[in-house]
Enzyme design. Sequence first.
Site, PDB file in Angstrom:
ATOM      1  N   LYS A   1       9.363  -9.515   3.078  1.00  0.00           N
ATOM      2  CA  LYS A   1       8.960  -9.889   3.524  1.00  0.00           C
ATOM      3  C   LYS A   1       8.250 -11.100   2.258  1.00  0.00           C
ATOM      4  O   LYS A   1       7.125 -12.009   2.283  1.00  0.00           O
ATOM      5  CB  LYS A   1       7.391  -8.911   2.569  1.00  0.00           C
ATOM      6  CG  LYS A   1       7.693  -7.537   3.703  1.00  0.00           C
ATOM      7  CD  LYS A   1       6.311  -6.394   3.141  1.00  0.00           C
ATOM      8  CE  LYS A   1       6.718  -5.602   1.935  1.00  0.00           C
ATOM      9  NZ  LYS A   1       8.601  -5.454   2.103  1.00  0.00           N
TER      10      LYS A   1
ATOM     11  N   ARG B   1      -0.568  -0.091   2.916  1.00  0.00           N
ATOM     12  CA  ARG B   1       0.338   0.968   2.689  1.00  0.00           C
ATOM     13  C   ARG B   1       0.761   2.220   3.042  1.00  0.00           C
ATOM     14  O   ARG B   1       0.979   3.393   3.724  1.00  0.00           O
ATOM     15  CB  ARG B   1       1.103   1.149   1.513  1.00  0.00           C
ATOM     16  CG  ARG B   1       2.513  -0.166   0.817  1.00  0.00           C
ATOM     17  CD  ARG B   1       2.868   0.088  -0.515  1.00  0.00           C
ATOM     18  NE  ARG B   1       3.945  -0.305  -0.860  1.00  0.00           N
ATOM     19  CZ  ARG B   1       4.665  -1.946  -0.509  1.00  0.00           C
ATOM     20  NH1 ARG B   1       3.539  -2.330  -0.720  1.00  0.00           N
ATOM     21  NH2 ARG B   1       6.113  -1.183  -1.513  1.00  0.00           N
TER      22      ARG B   1
ATOM     23  N   ARG C   1      18.615  -8.121  -5.907  1.00  0.00           N
ATOM     24  CA  ARG C   1      17.854  -9.443  -6.098  1.00  0.00           C
ATOM     25  C   ARG C   1      17.023  -9.462  -7.362  1.00  0.00           C
ATOM     26  O   ARG C   1      17.806  -8.771  -8.080  1.00  0.00           O
ATOM     27  CB  ARG C   1      16.068  -8.512  -5.381  1.00  0.00           C
ATOM     28  CG  ARG C   1      15.115  -9.122  -5.460  1.00  0.00           C
ATOM     29  CD  ARG C   1      13.816  -8.976  -4.841  1.00  0.00           C
ATOM     30  NE  ARG C   1      13.491  -7.507  -5.002  1.00  0.00           N
ATOM     31  CZ  ARG C   1      12.870  -7.128  -4.396  1.00  0.00           C
ATOM     32  NH1 ARG C   1      12.588  -7.213  -3.578  1.00  0.00           N
ATOM     33  NH2 ARG C   1      12.039  -5.626  -4.874  1.00  0.00           N
TER      34      ARG C   1
ATOM     35  N   ARG D   1      13.434  -6.692 -10.982  1.00  0.00           N
ATOM     36  CA  ARG D   1      11.925  -5.448 -10.999  1.00  0.00           C
ATOM     37  C   ARG D   1      12.663  -3.592 -11.386  1.00  0.00           C
ATOM     38  O   ARG D   1      13.938  -3.548 -11.723  1.00  0.00           O
ATOM     39  CB  ARG D   1      11.364  -5.678  -9.852  1.00  0.00           C
ATOM     40  CG  ARG D   1      10.713  -6.624 -10.058  1.00  0.00           C
ATOM     41  CD  ARG D   1      10.341  -6.495  -8.490  1.00  0.00           C
ATOM     42  NE  ARG D   1       9.786  -5.538  -7.482  1.00  0.00           N
ATOM     43  CZ  ARG D   1       9.619  -5.137  -6.070  1.00  0.00           C
ATOM     44  NH1 ARG D   1       9.522  -6.221  -5.323  1.00  0.00           N
ATOM     45  NH2 ARG D   1       9.365  -4.310  -5.863  1.00  0.00           N
TER      46      ARG D   1
ATOM     47  N   ARG E   1      11.673   5.495  -3.030  1.00  0.00           N
ATOM     48  CA  ARG E   1      10.879   3.997  -2.458  1.00  0.00           C
ATOM     49  C   ARG E   1      11.138   4.375  -1.104  1.00  0.00           C
ATOM     50  O   ARG E   1      10.076   3.992  -0.108  1.00  0.00           O
ATOM     51  CB  ARG E   1      11.040   3.068  -2.843  1.00  0.00           C
ATOM     52  CG  ARG E   1      10.255   2.426  -4.566  1.00  0.00           C
ATOM     53  CD  ARG E   1      10.809   1.214  -5.028  1.00  0.00           C
ATOM     54  NE  ARG E   1      10.946  -0.050  -4.365  1.00  0.00           N
ATOM     55  CZ  ARG E   1      11.573  -1.101  -4.190  1.00  0.00           C
ATOM     56  NH1 ARG E   1      12.174  -1.112  -5.557  1.00  0.00           N
ATOM     57  NH2 ARG E   1      11.193  -2.542  -3.735  1.00  0.00           N
TER      58      ARG E   1
HETATM   59  P1  AP5 Z   1      12.406  -9.989  -0.868  1.00  0.00           P
HETATM   60  O1  AP5 Z   1      12.203 -10.413   0.475  1.00  0.00           O
HETATM   61  O2  AP5 Z   1      11.836  -9.573  -2.248  1.00  0.00           O
HETATM   62  O3  AP5 Z   1      11.868  -8.303   0.123  1.00  0.00           O
HETATM   63  P2  AP5 Z   1      10.829  -7.256   0.153  1.00  0.00           P
HETATM   64  O4  AP5 Z   1      10.169  -7.028   1.387  1.00  0.00           O
HETATM   65  O5  AP5 Z   1       9.374  -8.614  -0.575  1.00  0.00           O
HETATM   66  O6  AP5 Z   1      11.293  -5.940  -1.171  1.00  0.00           O
HETATM   67  P3  AP5 Z   1      10.069  -5.650  -1.838  1.00  0.00           P
HETATM   68  O7  AP5 Z   1      11.064  -4.533  -2.456  1.00  0.00           O
HETATM   69  O8  AP5 Z   1       9.531  -6.632  -2.263  1.00  0.00           O
HETATM   70  O9  AP5 Z   1       9.052  -4.596  -0.732  1.00  0.00           O
HETATM   71  P4  AP5 Z   1       7.948  -3.470  -1.222  1.00  0.00           P
HETATM   72  O10 AP5 Z   1       7.467  -3.148  -0.760  1.00  0.00           O
HETATM   73  O11 AP5 Z   1       9.529  -2.680  -1.794  1.00  0.00           O
HETATM   74  O12 AP5 Z   1       7.801  -3.898  -2.988  1.00  0.00           O
HETATM   75  P5  AP5 Z   1       6.309  -4.839  -3.303  1.00  0.00           P
HETATM   76  O13 AP5 Z   1       6.842  -5.444  -4.596  1.00  0.00           O
HETATM   77  O14 AP5 Z   1       5.734  -4.779  -2.458  1.00  0.00           O
HETATM   78  O15 AP5 Z   1      13.978  -9.643  -0.293  1.00  0.00           O
HETATM   79  C1  AP5 Z   1      14.687  -8.577  -1.055  1.00  0.00           C
HETATM   80  C2  AP5 Z   1      16.172  -8.858  -1.306  1.00  0.00           C
HETATM   81  O16 AP5 Z   1      16.564  -9.254   0.290  1.00  0.00           O
HETATM   82  C3  AP5 Z   1      16.554 -10.063  -1.601  1.00  0.00           C
HETATM   83  O17 AP5 Z   1      17.282 -11.076  -2.926  1.00  0.00           O
HETATM   84  C4  AP5 Z   1      16.383 -11.659  -1.002  1.00  0.00           C
HETATM   85  O18 AP5 Z   1      16.482 -12.722  -1.032  1.00  0.00           O
HETATM   86  C5  AP5 Z   1      16.911 -10.148   0.987  1.00  0.00           C
HETATM   87  N1  AP5 Z   1      16.999 -11.649   2.151  1.00  0.00           N
HETATM   88  C6  AP5 Z   1      15.535 -11.548   2.166  1.00  0.00           C
HETATM   89  N2  AP5 Z   1      15.811 -11.707   2.979  1.00  0.00           N
HETATM   90  C7  AP5 Z   1      16.949 -11.422   3.955  1.00  0.00           C
HETATM   91  C8  AP5 Z   1      17.600 -12.171   4.851  1.00  0.00           C
HETATM   92  N3  AP5 Z   1      16.764 -12.270   5.788  1.00  0.00           N
HETATM   93  N4  AP5 Z   1      19.604 -11.850   4.712  1.00  0.00           N
HETATM   94  C9  AP5 Z   1      19.798 -11.306   3.694  1.00  0.00           C
HETATM   95  N5  AP5 Z   1      19.088 -11.648   2.485  1.00  0.00           N
HETATM   96  C10 AP5 Z   1      17.768 -11.801   2.438  1.00  0.00           C
HETATM   97  O19 AP5 Z   1       5.968  -3.464  -4.382  1.00  0.00           O
HETATM   98  C11 AP5 Z   1       6.171  -2.310  -5.493  1.00  0.00           C
HETATM   99  C12 AP5 Z   1       5.521  -0.916  -5.388  1.00  0.00           C
HETATM  100  O20 AP5 Z   1       4.633  -1.568  -6.264  1.00  0.00           O
HETATM  101  C13 AP5 Z   1       5.318  -0.220  -4.802  1.00  0.00           C
HETATM  102  O21 AP5 Z   1       6.989   0.460  -4.537  1.00  0.00           O
HETATM  103  C14 AP5 Z   1       4.366   0.394  -4.958  1.00  0.00           C
HETATM  104  O22 AP5 Z   1       4.827   1.279  -6.291  1.00  0.00           O
HETATM  105  C15 AP5 Z   1       3.589  -0.459  -5.449  1.00  0.00           C
HETATM  106  N6  AP5 Z   1       2.823  -0.933  -4.305  1.00  0.00           N
HETATM  107  C16 AP5 Z   1       2.627  -2.078  -3.389  1.00  0.00           C
HETATM  108  N7  AP5 Z   1       1.685  -2.032  -2.541  1.00  0.00           N
HETATM  109  C17 AP5 Z   1       0.830  -1.064  -2.763  1.00  0.00           C
HETATM  110  C18 AP5 Z   1       0.123  -0.759  -1.971  1.00  0.00           C
HETATM  111  N8  AP5 Z   1      -0.991  -1.477  -1.281  1.00  0.00           N
HETATM  112  N9  AP5 Z   1      -0.645   0.405  -1.790  1.00  0.00           N
HETATM  113  C19 AP5 Z   1       0.111   1.253  -3.401  1.00  0.00           C
HETATM  114  N10 AP5 Z   1       1.531   0.447  -3.766  1.00  0.00           N
HETATM  115  C20 AP5 Z   1       1.484  -0.881  -3.422  1.00  0.00           C
HETATM  116 MG    MG Z   2       8.140  -7.908  -1.604  1.00  0.00          MG
END
Ligand code: AP5
Ligand code: MG
Length: 214
Positions: free
Chosen positions: A14, A87, A126, A157, A168
């Site tokens: 994402k 979410r 990552r 992270r 997660r």
């Molecule tokens: P990356 O692009 O970083 O993936 P991502 O989908 O953004 O993954 P996240 O871990 O950020 O998602 P998440 O939903 O768990 O965490 P968030 O920060 O939103 O890519 C990941 C890796 O893969 C990187 O190394 C990248 O280089 C590699 N990659 C990418 N594309 C690739 C490809 N095509 N091929 C190969 N490699 C690739 O949320 C974190 C926490 O915050 C949650 O757990 C929760 O506690 C809280 N939170 C966030 N939003 C909310 C909400 N709306 N409500 C309540 N709590 C929330």
């Molecule tokens: Mg992300």
Amino acid sequence: MMNIVLMGCPGAGKGTQSAKMQEKFHLYHISTGDVLRAEISKGTELGKEIAGIINKGNLVPDSLMISMLENIVKGTDKGIIFDGFPRTVAQAQALDDMMKRLNRKITQVIMITLPEEEIISRITSRRQCKKCGEIYHVDPSAPMQTCKACGGELYTRADDTAERVKHRIEVYHQETLPVKDYYQNSGVYKEVDGHQTPDQVFAEISKVLEEGAK
Ligand code: AP5
Ligand code: MG
């Protein structure tokens, strides 16, 4: 004006795709995860409370997330990418209400799919830049490097350990997959195969957005 919900499991790409979408389509990127981590890095009481929740891989309460988000949405006239929001079904309903109030609407919901066995290796490899937020895929055994874009320090992270990622993924199944059902019959829901190179994924996303804009 495009207002896009970008969905997908942890590690689906994402953040990686949002950076590309933001540039090509001149959108404003809101990653709720980044918003929460920014609050943690300020060291406020609220930040400490948030850290206690998200570092375990749990979701922060809907009411907190929604009020933090509304202020950010009000601050921009651009089309928005919502990365990692909604979410929960309650957040999806609150987003619809908020968009109506602000005379906006969600124009596309894009789900990036990824086989579950890919998630852990992607996330444990990552690193993210502390300064500009750039996302990197590194060799986990290599020493930490600096950001190619701004020279900032790269970090892992706190919620990116294998054990926390497993939790997660459970939370994603329980709380977030129902959001897919919420949008699936809305006419704006599309899936994109995230198990390809970042450029291939982006080509698919671009097609969806360009078709939606016609
Ligand atoms: P990356 O692009 O970083 O993936 P991502 O989908 O953004 O993954 P996240 O871990 O950020 O998602 P998440 O939903 O768990 O965490 P968030 O920060 O939103 O890519 C990941 C890796 O893969 C990187 O190394 C990248 O280089 C590699 N990659 C990418 N594309 C690739 C490809 N095509 N091929 C190969 N490699 C690739 O949320 C974190 C926490 O915050 C949650 O757990 C929760 O506690 C809280 N939170 C966030 N939003 C909310 C909400 N709306 N409500 C309540 N709590 C929330
Ligand atoms: Mg992300």
